[in-house]
Design a protein around this motif. Structure first.
Motif, PDB file in Angstrom:
ATOM      1  N   ARG A 179      70.950   8.888  80.503  1.00 36.22           N
ATOM      2  CA  ARG A 179      70.814   9.510  78.721  1.00 36.22           C
ATOM      3  C   ARG A 179      72.240   9.323  77.984  1.00 36.22           C
ATOM      4  N   GLN A 180      73.607   9.555  78.118  1.00 39.03           N
ATOM      5  CA  GLN A 180      74.422   8.932  77.405  1.00 39.03           C
ATOM      6  C   GLN A 180      74.169   7.382  76.804  1.00 39.03           C
ATOM      7  N   GLY A 183      71.604   7.470  74.184  1.00 40.78           N
ATOM      8  CA  GLY A 183      72.235   8.671  73.608  1.00 40.78           C
ATOM      9  C   GLY A 183      72.506   6.937  72.337  1.00 40.78           C
ATOM     10  N   GLU A 197      65.723   8.889  64.536  1.00 40.50           N
ATOM     11  CA  GLU A 197      65.778   8.871  66.025  1.00 40.50           C
ATOM     12  C   GLU A 197      64.795   8.465  66.915  1.00 40.50           C
TER      13      GLU A 197
END
Length: 236
Positions: A179-180, A183, A197
């Motif tokens: 996820r990091q 992101g 996004e």
């Protein structure tokens, strides 16, 4: 090597469980399990953990090359106790004397050549088509007793709990890291190509599909280089 006496077994297993839960990584947990097996199971000279997935065998941890070579021999032969354990979902197997064993004609001669006299196996986990097993080896025959099997089963039961926790922890860490990475990559794509996004994520997803590369790996590439194949065309 001789294992602990009956009075010490419960204490030894409890200590092992605490030790497994204290390991920092999944690999550390696997390595600790095989070393505890050699220490606790009477007659055990070598221990290893393997996985069988869709007929493919892989060694996850071993205290000696013998275990890895045995895994390789089963993989090459396409048969062996671990394959049977997979198909039958067999929790425990025991081979008392490899010299008289005749169930796996392609594997057994290789096992004998490796110097395996006796062998036991204990299932650690199953999910979908994936089997994880703890295998215990002795270089001499007829060394494993009913007590050896009972201790091995108890050890494997405790180890399965510690391993399950380690696998969940590793999966959680992987999910957080993924996820990091994604992101960060989304932010880079949004800034570079002036998109929203959802559009940025669509760019990353399309690049992953087009290149047949995991989304996280695509995200890492974007984070490291700032470039992504097809990003300009996908953002129009």
């Amino acid at each position: 090597m001789p294992g602990p006496g009956p009075d010490d077994l419960a204490t030894a297993l409890a200590s092992m469980s605490r030790n497994l839960l204290a390991q920092e990584t999944l690999q550390d947990t696997l390595d600790a399990i095989v070393h505890h097996a050699v220490k606790l199971v009477d007659g055990c000279d070598v221990a290893g953990i393997l996985t069988v997935r869709r007929g493919q065998v892989a060694t996850l941890s071993a205290t000696d090359d013998l275990a890895a070579e045995s895994d390789k021999a089963q993989s090459e032969a396409g048969e062996g106790p671990c394959f049977d354990a997979t198909w039958r979902r067999q929790e425990v197997f025991r081979i008392e004397d490899m010299a008289t064993e005749d169930r796996w004609p392609a594997y057994v001669p290789k096992a004998r050549a490796l110097g395996i006299g006796s062998m036991m196996g204990f299932m650690l986990f199953t999910d979908d088509e994936n089997l994880g097993a703890l295998n215990i080896y002795a270089r001499s025959s007829n060394v494993f007793t009913e007590l050896s099997e009972q201790v091995g089963w108890l050890l494997a039961s405790h180890a399965a709990v510690g391993l399950a926790n380690a696998r969940k922890d590793a999966q959680l860490k992987e999910a957080i890291a993924t996820r990091q990475d994604i992101g960060e990559a989304i932010g880079i794509v949004m800034e570079r190509y002036k998109v929203q996004e959802e559009q940025a994520f669509a760019v990353l997803k399309k690049a992953s599909q087009d290149s047949n590369i995991r989304l996280r790996e695509v995200a890492r590439t974007v984070a490291q280089t700032g470039e992504i194949p097809g990003a300009r065309s996908s953002s129009r």
